[in-house]
Design a protein around this motif. Structure first.
Motif, mmCIF file in Angstrom:
data_model
loop_
_atom_site.group_PDB
_atom_site.id
_atom_site.type_symbol
_atom_site.label_atom_id
_atom_site.label_comp_id
_atom_site.label_asym_id
_atom_site.label_seq_id
_atom_site.Cartn_x
_atom_site.Cartn_y
_atom_site.Cartn_z
ATOM 1 N N GLY A 157 4.640 29.498 -54.330
ATOM 2 C CA GLY A 157 4.175 30.618 -53.525
ATOM 3 C C GLY A 157 5.311 31.437 -52.937
ATOM 4 O O GLY A 157 6.345 30.884 -52.542
ATOM 5 N N VAL A 158 5.139 32.739 -52.910
ATOM 6 C CA VAL A 158 6.115 33.628 -52.272
ATOM 7 C C VAL A 158 5.388 34.484 -51.243
ATOM 8 O O VAL A 158 4.188 34.716 -51.348
ATOM 9 N N THR A 159 6.110 34.926 -50.232
ATOM 10 C CA THR A 159 5.526 35.788 -49.209
ATOM 11 C C THR A 159 6.076 37.207 -49.292
ATOM 12 O O THR A 159 5.653 38.087 -48.543
ATOM 13 N N THR A 160 7.020 37.438 -50.209
ATOM 14 C CA THR A 160 7.570 38.779 -50.383
ATOM 15 C C THR A 160 8.098 38.933 -51.803
ATOM 16 O O THR A 160 8.582 37.967 -52.400
ATOM 17 N N VAL A 161 7.978 40.147 -52.324
ATOM 18 C CA VAL A 161 8.625 40.484 -53.588
ATOM 19 C C VAL A 161 9.593 41.650 -53.351
ATOM 20 O O VAL A 161 9.815 42.493 -54.213
ATOM 21 N N ALA A 162 10.164 41.669 -52.144
ATOM 22 C CA ALA A 162 11.192 42.658 -51.834
ATOM 23 C C ALA A 162 12.344 42.506 -52.820
ATOM 24 O O ALA A 162 12.639 41.409 -53.299
ATOM 25 N N GLU A 163 13.023 43.613 -53.104
ATOM 26 C CA GLU A 163 14.102 43.565 -54.085
ATOM 27 C C GLU A 163 15.377 42.929 -53.548
ATOM 28 O O GLU A 163 16.386 42.861 -54.257
ATOM 29 N N THR A 164 15.328 42.434 -52.327
ATOM 30 C CA THR A 164 16.423 41.614 -51.815
ATOM 31 C C THR A 164 16.278 40.166 -52.279
ATOM 32 O O THR A 164 17.185 39.369 -52.093
ATOM 33 N N THR A 165 15.144 39.826 -52.877
ATOM 34 C CA THR A 165 14.946 38.505 -53.480
ATOM 35 C C THR A 165 15.056 38.655 -54.995
ATOM 36 O O THR A 165 14.705 39.694 -55.560
ATOM 37 N N TYR A 166 15.530 37.599 -55.668
ATOM 38 C CA TYR A 166 15.738 37.740 -57.108
ATOM 39 C C TYR A 166 14.413 37.896 -57.850
ATOM 40 O O TYR A 166 14.333 38.632 -58.852
ATOM 41 N N LYS A 167 13.348 37.273 -57.358
ATOM 42 C CA LYS A 167 12.050 37.428 -58.026
ATOM 43 C C LYS A 167 11.528 38.851 -57.857
ATOM 44 O O LYS A 167 11.033 39.465 -58.807
ATOM 45 N N GLY A 168 11.656 39.385 -56.657
ATOM 46 C CA GLY A 168 11.234 40.754 -56.422
ATOM 47 C C GLY A 168 12.045 41.749 -57.231
ATOM 48 O O GLY A 168 11.503 42.709 -57.796
ATOM 49 N N ALA A 169 13.356 41.517 -57.300
ATOM 50 C CA ALA A 169 14.226 42.425 -58.045
ATOM 51 C C ALA A 169 13.876 42.421 -59.536
ATOM 52 O O ALA A 169 13.834 43.474 -60.188
ATOM 53 N N MET A 170 13.609 41.236 -60.079
ATOM 54 C CA MET A 170 13.260 41.164 -61.506
ATOM 55 C C MET A 170 11.916 41.795 -61.791
ATOM 56 O O MET A 170 11.742 42.520 -62.776
ATOM 57 N N LEU A 171 10.924 41.520 -60.934
ATOM 58 C CA LEU A 171 9.616 42.124 -61.130
ATOM 59 C C LEU A 171 9.695 43.648 -61.047
ATOM 60 O O LEU A 171 9.065 44.357 -61.853
ATOM 61 N N ALA A 172 10.470 44.155 -60.108
ATOM 62 C CA ALA A 172 10.611 45.603 -59.968
ATOM 63 C C ALA A 172 11.227 46.212 -61.219
ATOM 64 O O ALA A 172 10.771 47.260 -61.706
ATOM 65 N N ARG A 173 12.242 45.570 -61.762
ATOM 66 C CA ARG A 173 12.904 46.088 -62.963
ATOM 67 C C ARG A 173 11.978 46.039 -64.164
ATOM 68 O O ARG A 173 11.947 46.941 -64.995
ATOM 69 N N LEU A 174 11.218 44.967 -64.284
ATOM 70 C CA LEU A 174 10.267 44.861 -65.392
ATOM 71 C C LEU A 174 9.184 45.932 -65.294
ATOM 72 O O LEU A 174 8.829 46.566 -66.288
ATOM 73 N N ILE A 175 8.668 46.141 -64.097
ATOM 74 C CA ILE A 175 7.619 47.150 -63.910
ATOM 75 C C ILE A 175 8.157 48.544 -64.202
ATOM 76 O O ILE A 175 7.522 49.343 -64.908
ATOM 77 N N ARG A 176 9.340 48.858 -63.669
ATOM 78 C CA ARG A 176 9.939 50.173 -63.943
ATOM 79 C C ARG A 176 10.243 50.357 -65.420
ATOM 80 O O ARG A 176 10.231 51.471 -65.933
ATOM 81 N N GLY A 177 10.557 49.249 -66.098
ATOM 82 C CA GLY A 177 10.886 49.322 -67.520
ATOM 83 C C GLY A 177 9.674 49.199 -68.427
ATOM 84 O O GLY A 177 9.837 49.084 -69.648
ATOM 85 N N ASP A 178 8.466 49.218 -67.852
ATOM 86 C CA ASP A 178 7.225 49.114 -68.635
ATOM 87 C C ASP A 178 7.212 47.866 -69.510
ATOM 88 O O ASP A 178 6.785 47.913 -70.672
ATOM 89 N N CYS A 179 7.664 46.763 -68.948
ATOM 90 C CA CYS A 179 7.689 45.488 -69.666
ATOM 91 C C CYS A 179 6.849 44.481 -68.887
ATOM 92 O O CYS A 179 7.204 44.100 -67.770
ATOM 93 N N ALA A 180 5.723 44.086 -69.456
ATOM 94 C CA ALA A 180 4.866 43.092 -68.811
ATOM 95 C C ALA A 180 5.519 41.717 -68.876
ATOM 96 O O ALA A 180 6.369 41.448 -69.737
ATOM 97 N N LEU A 181 5.113 40.843 -67.970
ATOM 98 C CA LEU A 181 5.626 39.473 -67.927
ATOM 99 C C LEU A 181 4.456 38.500 -68.023
ATOM 100 O O LEU A 181 3.504 38.577 -67.237
ATOM 101 N N VAL A 182 4.525 37.608 -69.007
ATOM 102 C CA VAL A 182 3.487 36.613 -69.232
ATOM 103 C C VAL A 182 4.156 35.250 -69.368
ATOM 104 O O VAL A 182 5.243 35.139 -69.953
#
Length: 272
Positions: free
Chosen positions: A73-98
């Motif tokens: 569980g996470v409480t933030t996906v801010a881009e100061t966290t590595y999970k948030g930063a990766m999700l943001a880059r994937l979303i901006r790059g139109d790349c889904a994650l499964v």
């Protein structure tokens, strides 16, 4: 023929049904629009910065990983966290994650079955039976002929991609091995499994000190397997090629690539 994230995810869930995943697991579509187009899929064991970079550089519309990024569980996906930063880059790059995790461990041609077949096991059976006959966690089987423990360890060293920690073994180098039990990924929770106890050797990863020590002491007292400890990442990486071929067959026209990047966390080892 064109496909969307929804189409690809339906194929993934058909090959590796989510309903058969362990209750604690979190596979499936983790980010991305179901309606986004997919012409290229990239496969990796881990969603880490390097594999995300690779997927985006290739122009992949979907990154399929074995390990779920949001397993805990996470409480933030801010881009100061590595999970948030990766999700943001994937979303901006139109790349889904499964992710396909324990649902890909248990199936025929899943993570453990791939290892079993690459070392030539016969009469393969799961260590823990799944809901569908022939499926389940881990595998056990017989080698075509008896080999030494050292020979089997060397075979694994040639089969698996190289890592800093290599192959660790508990047992006599010349001990005969015919019956093998194995579990791709972390498997010391299965050290007490009847199929494991009846095997000549148990192959798995992340074998911790106390469970491994207790298993060896019990083996010395009343029988039990030698142990071979492999890299967690390496043991699961073998499955990616099999998964890629299954996706190519199911999604004609879609380019499917497999990451060769080593995402094992260890960089070097100092032997004593």
């Amino acid at each position: 023929m064109s496909f969307t994230v929804r189409d690809v995810n339906a194929v993934i869930e058909g090959l590796w049904p989510i309903e058969h995943a362990e209750s604690w697991d979190a596979p499936g579509l983790l980010s991305g629009s179901p309606d986004a187009p997919v012409s290229r899929i990239h496969l990796a064991v881990d969603a880490v910065a390097e594999t995300v970079d690779e997927a985006l550089a290739l122009g992949a519309g979907l990154l399929l990983v074995h390990h779920p990024l949001l397993l805990r569980g996470v409480t933030t996906v801010a881009e100061t966290t590595y999970k948030g930063a990766m999700l943001a880059r994937l979303i901006r790059g139109d790349c889904a994650l499964v992710a396909a995790h324990t649902n890909a461990d248990i199936v025929d041609d899943g993570v453990s079955s791939v290892i079993a077949r690459r070392i030539g096991l016969l009469n393969e059976v799961p260590l823990v039976a799944g809901a569908v006959p022939g499926t389940g966690l881990g595998r056990a089987g017989d080698l075509p002929e008896t080999v030494t423990l050292g020979h089997l360890a060397r075979l694994l060293a040639e089969l698996l991609p190289a890592t800093a920690t290599g192959i660790r073994v508990a047992g006599e180098y010349d001990a005969p091995v015919t019956r093998v039990a194995l579990c791709g990924g972390a498997g010391d929770s299965l050290l007490g499994n009847p199929e494991v106890r009846a095997a000549d050797v148990y192959i798995s990863s992340d074998l911790r000190h106390h469970p491994a020590s207790e298993a060896r002491e019990q083996a010395a007292l009343g029988g039990g397997p030698a142990l071979i400890d492999t890299s967690h990442w390496a043991s699961e990486w073998l499955w990616l090629d099999t998964a890629a071929n299954q996706l190519r067959d199911a999604l004609p026209g879609v380019t499917v690539t497999v990451s060769d990047l080593r995402t094992d966390p260890w960089d070097f080892v100092v032997t004593q």
